[in-house]
Motif scaffolding. Structure first.
Motif, PDB file in Angstrom:
ATOM      1  N   ASP A 109       3.069  42.622 -30.870  1.00  0.00           N
ATOM      2  CA  ASP A 109       4.296  43.114 -30.239  1.00  0.00           C
ATOM      3  C   ASP A 109       4.986  41.923 -29.558  1.00  0.00           C
ATOM      4  OD1 ASP A 109       6.168  44.950 -29.216  1.00  0.00           O
ATOM      5  OD2 ASP A 109       5.064  45.103 -27.326  1.00  0.00           O
ATOM      6  N   PRO A 110       6.241  41.644 -29.850  1.00  0.00           N
ATOM      7  CA  PRO A 110       7.245  42.490 -30.520  1.00  0.00           C
ATOM      8  C   PRO A 110       7.169  42.502 -32.045  1.00  0.00           C
ATOM      9  CG  PRO A 110       8.249  40.436 -29.841  1.00  0.00           C
ATOM     10  CD  PRO A 110       6.850  40.408 -29.299  1.00  0.00           C
ATOM     11  N   ALA A 219       3.766  37.779 -30.726  1.00  0.00           N
ATOM     12  CA  ALA A 219       2.855  38.703 -30.040  1.00  0.00           C
ATOM     13  C   ALA A 219       2.796  38.360 -28.559  1.00  0.00           C
ATOM     14  CB  ALA A 219       1.466  38.624 -30.675  1.00  0.00           C
ATOM     15  N   ARG A 220       2.007  39.146 -27.806  1.00  0.00           N
ATOM     16  CA  ARG A 220       1.860  38.930 -26.361  1.00  0.00           C
ATOM     17  C   ARG A 220       0.545  38.248 -26.019  1.00  0.00           C
ATOM     18  NH1 ARG A 220       6.031  41.557 -24.025  1.00  0.00           N
ATOM     19  NH2 ARG A 220       6.934  43.333 -25.156  1.00  0.00           N
ATOM     20  N   ARG A 221      -0.542  38.643 -26.673  1.00  0.00           N
ATOM     21  CA  ARG A 221      -1.845  38.036 -26.359  1.00  0.00           C
ATOM     22  C   ARG A 221      -1.825  36.536 -26.656  1.00  0.00           C
ATOM     23  NH1 ARG A 221      -6.225  37.065 -29.447  1.00  0.00           N
ATOM     24  NH2 ARG A 221      -5.583  38.414 -31.183  1.00  0.00           N
ATOM     25  N   GLU A 222      -1.199  36.171 -27.752  1.00  0.00           N
ATOM     26  CA  GLU A 222      -0.884  34.796 -28.087  1.00  0.00           C
ATOM     27  C   GLU A 222       0.569  34.794 -28.541  1.00  0.00           C
ATOM     28  OE1 GLU A 222      -3.422  32.696 -30.729  1.00  0.00           O
ATOM     29  OE2 GLU A 222      -5.281  33.491 -29.861  1.00  0.00           O
ATOM     30  N   PRO A 223       1.245  33.642 -28.466  1.00  0.00           N
ATOM     31  CA  PRO A 223       2.654  33.646 -28.878  1.00  0.00           C
ATOM     32  C   PRO A 223       2.866  34.098 -30.320  1.00  0.00           C
ATOM     33  CG  PRO A 223       2.151  31.648 -27.649  1.00  0.00           C
ATOM     34  CD  PRO A 223       0.846  32.355 -27.883  1.00  0.00           C
TER      35      PRO A 223
END
Length: 317
Positions: A109-110, A219-223
């Protein structure tokens, strides 16, 4: 109602008896996996070539993706590869049903693709190169390698050289049967590279197998996280070409040879791979793609073969 009429698999496998049977069974597969993993499903995404996927919510509130694949050789190692990488640069695998060919995956996400990112092309290539370098560094249990004639885990990884040797045979057969008017010396050279490059690899790693800008998501956990591997075990030089080609079309630049050299050098700087070797792999893959295209009833692409010749020159072949 969970299977959209625009599902891309209809076009690619719906004419095959086994494909039609899988599509007919798909609603029941979706319901069984939804219930087994206690999922709330959103509307599925359209456009998958051999799989069905939809956003899902887990009972603990986590966002996920339910993916169900039509069983075919390229998808068999996906779960095993994601276990090897363990979320280091890839989406995490939450659950796997090897009988129903269902995967429950972390949702990026996103989810913007690297291809749609506003970053300049070579910055996007740096993102991809760094991710591939991480994937290639993961150790692989030899028991999961399915070398031709030696068995191995059925959910494991094909040897890249076995796969490309079959492609080389197909290149030669299609050239003889279809007579597309391509330079026979260049075609023979492409087939030879498909056989020789895997055998001369300085190292062998778990390659992604379908590294392209659409399979790298914000993503949020990793770019950025990698999705949708079609893993094989072999020369890492196989992986970069589709990224180099698709991040934007290098052949539409005023000096495509300079652009290609710069991009292969970028990958070499990040990963330690020989840029000339990366260009040689690109040559082989462009030749194979060109013969595959004709084999599907399309007119010969002499432009694609001119691009293969330019790649060969960049490689110094």
């Amino acid at each position: 109602m969970l299977v959209p009429p625009t599902l891309g698999v209809v076009a690619s496998i719906g004419d095959l008896p086994e494909g039609r049977a899988w599509l007919d069974a798909l609603p029941a597969l979706i319901a069984e996996l939804r219930d087994a993993w206690t999922l709330r499903l959103g509307p599925p995404w359209a456009g998958g070539s051999c799989s069905w996927a939809a956003p899902a919510s887990l009972p603990d509130g986590r966002s996920a993706v339910l993916k169900i694949s039509w069983p075919h050789p390229e998808m068999m190692g996906e779960a095993a590869a994601l276990r090897v990488w363990h979320g280091h640069g890839t989406v995490s695998l939450y659950a796997h049903d090897g009988v129903l060919h269902g995967l429950l995956l972390e949702r990026a996400d996103p989810g913007t693709t690297l291809g749609d990112s506003p970053l300049p092309a070579e910055e996007r290539l740096l993102v991809a190169a760094r991710l591939l370098a991480r994937l290639w560094s993961a150790p692989v249990d030899p028991a999961f390698v399915r070398s031709a004639g030696t068995g191995g885990d059925p959910g494991g990884f094909d040897v890249l050289g076995d796969v490309t040797a079959r492609w080389a045979d197909l290149v030669e057969q299609r050239m003889a049967r279809l007579r597309p008017g391509f330079d026979p010396g260049l075609v023979a050279h492409g087939a030879r590279l498909l056989r020789e490059l895997p055998a001369s690899a300085p190292r062998r790693v778990l390659v992604h197998g379908d590294a392209n800008p659409g399979n790298i998501l914000a993503a949020r956990r990793e770019p950025w996280l990698v999705i949708d591997p079609k893993p094989m075990y072999g020369d890492p030089g196989y992986d970069p070409w589709k990224l180099v080609e698709q991040i934007d079309d290098p052949f539409r630049h005023p000096d495509p040879a300079a652009v290609l050299k710069r991009r292969f050098a970028l990958f070499g700087d990040v990963t330690g791979e020989d840029p000339a070797r990366l260009a040689a792999w690109a040559t082989a893959r462009r030749v194979e793609d060109s013969l595959w295209w004709v084999s599907r009833g399309n007119p010969p692409s002499h432009r694609a073969m001119a691009e293969a010749a330019l790649l060969a020159a960049v490689a110094g072949l």
